[in-house]
Design a protein around this motif. Sequence first.
Motif, PDB file in Angstrom:
ATOM      1  N   LYS A   1      50.332  35.107  64.214  1.00 18.13           N
ATOM      2  CA  LYS A   1      51.175  35.665  63.157  1.00 18.13           C
ATOM      3  C   LYS A   1      50.496  36.865  62.512  1.00 18.13           C
ATOM      4  N   SER A   2      49.203  36.759  62.262  1.00 17.63           N
ATOM      5  CA  SER A   2      48.455  37.867  61.664  1.00 17.63           C
ATOM      6  C   SER A   2      48.445  39.084  62.579  1.00 17.63           C
ATOM      7  N   ALA A   3      48.256  38.862  63.876  1.00 18.36           N
ATOM      8  CA  ALA A   3      48.249  39.974  64.829  1.00 18.36           C
ATOM      9  C   ALA A   3      49.610  40.654  64.865  1.00 18.36           C
ATOM     10  N   ARG A   4      50.669  39.869  64.848  1.00 20.72           N
ATOM     11  CA  ARG A   4      52.016  40.440  64.865  1.00 20.72           C
ATOM     12  C   ARG A   4      52.299  41.230  63.592  1.00 20.72           C
ATOM     13  N   THR A   5      51.875  40.720  62.469  1.00 17.76           N
ATOM     14  CA  THR A   5      52.072  41.413  61.193  1.00 17.76           C
ATOM     15  C   THR A   5      51.287  42.720  61.162  1.00 17.76           C
ATOM     16  N   LEU A   6      50.031  42.664  61.615  1.00 15.70           N
ATOM     17  CA  LEU A   6      49.222  43.884  61.651  1.00 15.70           C
ATOM     18  C   LEU A   6      49.849  44.936  62.559  1.00 15.70           C
ATOM     19  N   THR A   7      50.360  44.508  63.698  1.00 11.05           N
ATOM     20  CA  THR A   7      51.002  45.433  64.635  1.00 11.05           C
ATOM     21  C   THR A   7      52.225  46.075  64.003  1.00 11.05           C
ATOM     22  N   ALA A   8      53.087  45.268  63.410  1.00  9.79           N
ATOM     23  CA  ALA A   8      54.308  45.791  62.793  1.00  9.79           C
ATOM     24  C   ALA A   8      53.968  46.758  61.658  1.00  9.79           C
ATOM     25  N   ASP A   9      52.993  46.408  60.837  1.00 14.41           N
ATOM     26  CA  ASP A   9      52.601  47.278  59.730  1.00 14.41           C
ATOM     27  C   ASP A   9      52.021  48.601  60.233  1.00 14.41           C
ATOM     28  N   ALA A  10      51.186  48.538  61.264  1.00  9.23           N
ATOM     29  CA  ALA A  10      50.582  49.758  61.821  1.00  9.23           C
ATOM     30  C   ALA A  10      51.653  50.648  62.449  1.00  9.23           C
ATOM     31  N   ARG A  11      52.613  50.047  63.128  1.00  7.50           N
ATOM     32  CA  ARG A  11      53.685  50.832  63.742  1.00  7.50           C
ATOM     33  C   ARG A  11      54.539  51.510  62.680  1.00  7.50           C
ATOM     34  N   GLU A  12      54.856  50.792  61.621  1.00  6.37           N
ATOM     35  CA  GLU A  12      55.674  51.387  60.560  1.00  6.37           C
ATOM     36  C   GLU A  12      54.927  52.537  59.890  1.00  6.37           C
ATOM     37  N   LYS A  13      53.647  52.358  59.657  1.00  3.57           N
ATOM     38  CA  LYS A  13      52.858  53.425  59.042  1.00  3.57           C
ATOM     39  C   LYS A  13      52.818  54.655  59.948  1.00  3.57           C
ATOM     40  N   ALA A  14      52.609  54.444  61.246  1.00  2.00           N
ATOM     41  CA  ALA A  14      52.582  55.562  62.196  1.00  2.00           C
ATOM     42  C   ALA A  14      53.940  56.266  62.225  1.00  2.00           C
ATOM     43  N   ALA A  15      55.014  55.499  62.184  1.00  2.00           N
ATOM     44  CA  ALA A  15      56.365  56.084  62.188  1.00  2.00           C
ATOM     45  C   ALA A  15      56.612  56.886  60.920  1.00  2.00           C
ATOM     46  N   GLN A  16      56.175  56.376  59.789  1.00  2.00           N
ATOM     47  CA  GLN A  16      56.366  57.099  58.526  1.00  2.00           C
ATOM     48  C   GLN A  16      55.638  58.434  58.543  1.00  2.00           C
ATOM     49  N   GLU A  17      54.469  58.467  59.158  1.00  2.00           N
ATOM     50  CA  GLU A  17      53.698  59.706  59.211  1.00  2.00           C
ATOM     51  C   GLU A  17      54.283  60.705  60.216  1.00  2.00           C
ATOM     52  N   ALA A  18      54.703  60.229  61.380  1.00  2.00           N
ATOM     53  CA  ALA A  18      55.134  61.121  62.455  1.00  2.00           C
ATOM     54  C   ALA A  18      56.634  61.384  62.484  1.00  2.00           C
ATOM     55  N   LEU A  19      57.440  60.418  62.035  1.00  2.00           N
ATOM     56  CA  LEU A  19      58.883  60.514  62.223  1.00  2.00           C
ATOM     57  C   LEU A  19      59.697  60.444  60.935  1.00  2.00           C
ATOM     58  N   SER A  20      59.061  60.719  59.822  1.00  4.76           N
ATOM     59  CA  SER A  20      59.851  60.794  58.592  1.00  4.76           C
ATOM     60  C   SER A  20      60.807  61.965  58.730  1.00  4.76           C
ATOM     61  N   LEU A  21      61.882  61.957  57.986  1.00  4.50           N
ATOM     62  CA  LEU A  21      62.855  63.046  58.077  1.00  4.50           C
ATOM     63  C   LEU A  21      62.208  64.396  57.785  1.00  4.50           C
ATOM     64  N   ASP A  22      61.335  64.462  56.799  1.00  3.20           N
ATOM     65  CA  ASP A  22      60.665  65.727  56.471  1.00  3.20           C
ATOM     66  C   ASP A  22      59.796  66.212  57.625  1.00  3.20           C
ATOM     67  N   ALA A  23      59.043  65.295  58.237  1.00  2.00           N
ATOM     68  CA  ALA A  23      58.176  65.674  59.355  1.00  2.00           C
ATOM     69  C   ALA A  23      58.994  66.158  60.548  1.00  2.00           C
ATOM     70  N   VAL A  24      60.058  65.442  60.854  1.00  2.00           N
ATOM     71  CA  VAL A  24      60.907  65.809  61.989  1.00  2.00           C
ATOM     72  C   VAL A  24      61.607  67.142  61.734  1.00  2.00           C
ATOM     73  N   MET A  25      62.149  67.330  60.540  1.00  2.00           N
ATOM     74  CA  MET A  25      62.834  68.588  60.236  1.00  2.00           C
ATOM     75  C   MET A  25      61.860  69.766  60.273  1.00  2.00           C
ATOM     76  N   GLY A  26      60.624  69.533  59.893  1.00  2.00           N
ATOM     77  CA  GLY A  26      59.611  70.581  60.018  1.00  2.00           C
ATOM     78  C   GLY A  26      59.422  70.991  61.471  1.00  2.00           C
ATOM     79  N   GLU A  27      59.380  70.012  62.360  1.00  2.00           N
ATOM     80  CA  GLU A  27      59.255  70.287  63.793  1.00  2.00           C
ATOM     81  C   GLU A  27      60.502  70.989  64.331  1.00  2.00           C
ATOM     82  N   VAL A  28      61.666  70.555  63.867  1.00  2.00           N
ATOM     83  CA  VAL A  28      62.923  71.179  64.297  1.00  2.00           C
ATOM     84  C   VAL A  28      62.940  72.646  63.875  1.00  2.00           C
ATOM     85  N   MET A  29      62.601  72.934  62.642  1.00  2.00           N
ATOM     86  CA  MET A  29      62.639  74.307  62.150  1.00  2.00           C
ATOM     87  C   MET A  29      61.607  75.188  62.846  1.00  2.00           C
ATOM     88  N   THR A  30      60.459  74.653  63.154  1.00  2.00           N
ATOM     89  CA  THR A  30      59.448  75.405  63.896  1.00  2.00           C
ATOM     90  C   THR A  30      59.966  75.753  65.285  1.00  2.00           C
TER      91      THR A  30
END
Length: 105
Positions: free
Chosen positions: A14-43
């Motif tokens: 359970k701990s491993a699954r929780t850590l994985t889900a939390d790490a994935r969400e954090k990575a997604a927030q950094e790389a795929l937030s709307l602001d980050a994606v729109m910055g890439e689109v505009m570039t």
Amino acid sequence: MSDPRKATPADRLKSARTLTADAREKAAQEALSLDAVMGEVMTAAAEGFDTVTLPTPKGIDLRRTTTWAATAARLAEMGFTVEVAQRVLPDGRPTWAFVIQWRQT
């Protein structure tokens, strides 16, 4: 926090699954937030492109994160075409990229 060496196998899983889900969400927030994606689109648009492909960090599968879903939905509402493209990393592992298009017809 309790000693993880004393945890039951089910608790460790359970701990491993929780850590994985939390790490994935954090990575997604950094790389795929709307602001980050729109910055890439505009570039990309400023360079004359009408498509941008955003690979996920370290090849992590972010497709089931809330950030991926929210960003894809918002982009679709804005009129962009959003697709998922599977790629293969040099070590043979599959990964998925976020592909955004804004072609004129």
